[in-house]
Motif scaffolding. Structure first.
Motif, PDB file in Angstrom:
ATOM      1  N   LEU A  83       0.882  -1.164   0.000  1.00  0.00           N
ATOM      2  CA  LEU A  83       0.000   0.000   0.000  1.00  0.00           C
ATOM      3  C   LEU A  83       0.922   1.217   0.000  1.00  0.00           C
ATOM      4  N   ILE A  84       1.037   1.835  -1.156  1.00  0.00           N
ATOM      5  CA  ILE A  84       1.962   2.962  -1.319  1.00  0.00           C
ATOM      6  C   ILE A  84       1.143   4.194  -1.674  1.00  0.00           C
ATOM      7  N   GLU A  85       1.422   5.276  -0.994  1.00  0.00           N
ATOM      8  CA  GLU A  85       0.680   6.516  -1.197  1.00  0.00           C
ATOM      9  C   GLU A  85      -0.801   6.349  -0.896  1.00  0.00           C
ATOM     10  N   SER A  86      -1.672   7.065  -1.622  1.00  0.00           N
ATOM     11  CA  SER A  86      -3.073   7.089  -1.184  1.00  0.00           C
ATOM     12  C   SER A  86      -3.755   5.740  -1.410  1.00  0.00           C
ATOM     13  N   PRO A  87      -4.802   5.457  -0.623  1.00  0.00           N
ATOM     14  CA  PRO A  87      -5.510   4.174  -0.738  1.00  0.00           C
ATOM     15  C   PRO A  87      -6.001   3.937  -2.164  1.00  0.00           C
ATOM     16  N   PRO A  88      -5.935   2.700  -2.634  1.00  0.00           N
ATOM     17  CA  PRO A  88      -6.132   2.394  -4.044  1.00  0.00           C
ATOM     18  C   PRO A  88      -7.575   2.210  -4.537  1.00  0.00           C
ATOM     19  N   GLY A  89      -8.562   2.116  -3.646  1.00  0.00           N
ATOM     20  CA  GLY A  89      -9.908   1.745  -4.105  1.00  0.00           C
ATOM     21  C   GLY A  89     -10.574   2.754  -5.043  1.00  0.00           C
ATOM     22  N   TYR A  90     -11.438   2.264  -5.926  1.00  0.00           N
ATOM     23  CA  TYR A  90     -12.238   3.159  -6.784  1.00  0.00           C
ATOM     24  C   TYR A  90     -13.415   3.715  -5.975  1.00  0.00           C
ATOM     25  N   GLY A  91     -13.523   5.052  -5.914  1.00  0.00           N
ATOM     26  CA  GLY A  91     -14.546   5.691  -5.086  1.00  0.00           C
ATOM     27  C   GLY A  91     -15.961   5.415  -5.535  1.00  0.00           C
ATOM     28  N   HIS A  92     -16.203   5.276  -6.852  1.00  0.00           N
ATOM     29  CA  HIS A  92     -17.574   5.110  -7.341  1.00  0.00           C
ATOM     30  C   HIS A  92     -18.072   3.677  -7.199  1.00  0.00           C
ATOM     31  N   LEU A  93     -17.190   2.791  -6.744  1.00  0.00           N
ATOM     32  CA  LEU A  93     -17.602   1.398  -6.520  1.00  0.00           C
ATOM     33  C   LEU A  93     -17.718   1.135  -5.021  1.00  0.00           C
ATOM     34  N   THR A  94     -18.454   0.084  -4.681  1.00  0.00           N
ATOM     35  CA  THR A  94     -18.539  -0.297  -3.267  1.00  0.00           C
ATOM     36  C   THR A  94     -17.263  -1.052  -2.880  1.00  0.00           C
ATOM     37  N   GLY A  95     -17.098  -1.235  -1.571  1.00  0.00           N
ATOM     38  CA  GLY A  95     -15.961  -2.018  -1.091  1.00  0.00           C
ATOM     39  C   GLY A  95     -15.960  -3.406  -1.715  1.00  0.00           C
ATOM     40  N   ARG A  96     -17.174  -4.014  -1.752  1.00  0.00           N
ATOM     41  CA  ARG A  96     -17.279  -5.365  -2.311  1.00  0.00           C
ATOM     42  C   ARG A  96     -16.853  -5.401  -3.788  1.00  0.00           C
ATOM     43  N   GLU A  97     -17.333  -4.404  -4.555  1.00  0.00           N
ATOM     44  CA  GLU A  97     -16.984  -4.375  -5.996  1.00  0.00           C
ATOM     45  C   GLU A  97     -15.475  -4.200  -6.187  1.00  0.00           C
TER      46      GLU A  97
END
Ligand SMILES: Nc1ncnc2c1ncn2[C@@H]1O[C@H](COP(=O)(O)OP(=O)(O)O)[C@@H](O)[C@H]1O
Ligand SMILES: [Mg+2]
Length: 301
Positions: A83-97
């Motif tokens: 995990l480098i720099e800002s968190p990688p998740g896509y904001g428009h998707l849910t955690g599950r997606e």
């Protein structure tokens, strides 16, 4: 001793500026390795070199005893979560997606993904959009994404950055749990207290150079606690020996740094000789912060 990460003379230059200089990292298997240093000291650059995201100017990286090179890179990176720099998740998707994307991308089982989500205690948050997550939740989802492939080594660059005290404590607990489960964790921070008590081995970087590497115990052994002398006239006392010793006033006391037992006895004796009443002599309790200040000669974190 088997090292999960070791580097030999690892250096990075940008133009004429040396950002990381001659680093010999030694990260023992199964530890939480706290990688400390002020902003700009070269932590992220080092971690990116470990992950082959930045090419070293010179030196070598060994992961699990194998040199990182074109032939081994794919295999070795397969064993590392990061995990480098800002968190990688896509904001428009849910955690599950987001987790489903990782599952497909890395060809993982649903069980592996569930386990990672469970470890970071995010099961109840999986149907929310990531854009509605708190920063702490985003970081934990990022760690779940890094954990899903069940890596042997986790590299986290300032995962507690911007978190409130409760969020910081959650990450600390998580890192301890991971280490207990046998995952080696390398975690960076510019704030000592954020990884103090979590890290069992510390590497301290200052200006791209390693100024200390070892256990907490070794770190404390490398530095002498200050001597505090409570007396009737600290100003007068200080004027007696200030030329020869590293001393300063601290309230109603005199505080002396880097002083051995023999010199302490001499100081007390000369104070008494000068008619100063000595009420007490004690060694200061040292925090990791004090030790760090000693090492960097006041440069601070
Ligand atoms: N791509 C780059 N080009 C030039 N300088 C860089 C680059 N990346 C980092 N640096 C410089 O290297 C130094 C160390 O940066 P970094 O590794 O991000 O430190 P840290 O993570 O400890 O804050 C900083 O002075 C930064 O400006
Ligand atoms: Mg950084």
């Amino acid at each position: 001793m088997s090292y999960l990460i070791s580097t030999d003379h690892l250096s990075k230059k940008y133009g004429t500026g040396t950002v990381v200089n001659d680093l010999n990292l030694r990260v023992p298997q199964g530890c939480v390795y706290g990688f400390l240093g002020p902003n700009g000291s070269g932590k992220s650059t080092t971690m990116k070199m470990l992950l082959s995201l930045v090419k070293p100017t010179s030196g070598e990286v060994h992961i699990m005893g194998e040199p990182m090179n074109r032939g081994t890179r794919r295999k070795l990176l397969g064993r590392i979560g990061s995990l480098i720099e800002s968190p990688p998740g896509y904001g428009h998707l849910t955690g599950r997606e987001n987790m489903q994307l990782i599952q497909r991308l890395l060809n993982l089982t649903a069980r592996q993904v569930d386990q990672a989500v469970e470890t970071v205690r995010m099961r109840d948050q999986m149907d929310k959009k990531v854009s509605n997550y708190s920063l702490g939740m985003k970081q934990r989802l990022g760690i779940a994404m890094a954990l899903a492939k069940q890596p042997d080594l986790l590299i986290l660059d300032e995962p507690t950055n911007g978190l409130d005290p409760a969020g910081i404590e959650e990450i600390r607990e998580l890192l301890r749990d991971l280490a207990t489960a046998g995952v080696t964790v390398m975690v960076s921070s510019h704030l000592l207290e954020e990884i103090d008590k979590t890290a069992t081995v510390l590497g301290i970087l200052s200006g791209g150079e390693m100024i200390f590497q070892g256990s907490r115990k070794e770190l404390f052994a490398a530095s002498t606690p200050d001597v505090i002398i409570d007396c009737s006239d600290p100003g007068h006392a200080l004027s007696l020996f200030n030329q020869d010793l590293d001393g300063r006033l601290a309230g109603e006391s005199v505080l002396l740094s880097n002083i051995n037992e023999r010199s302490t006895a001499q100081v007390v004796s000369s104070m008494v000789g000068a008619g100063i009443d000595v009420f007490g002599v004690r060694r200061d309790e040292q925090s990791l912060e004090d030790v760090f200040m000693d090492l960097t000669k006041g440069g601070g974190l």
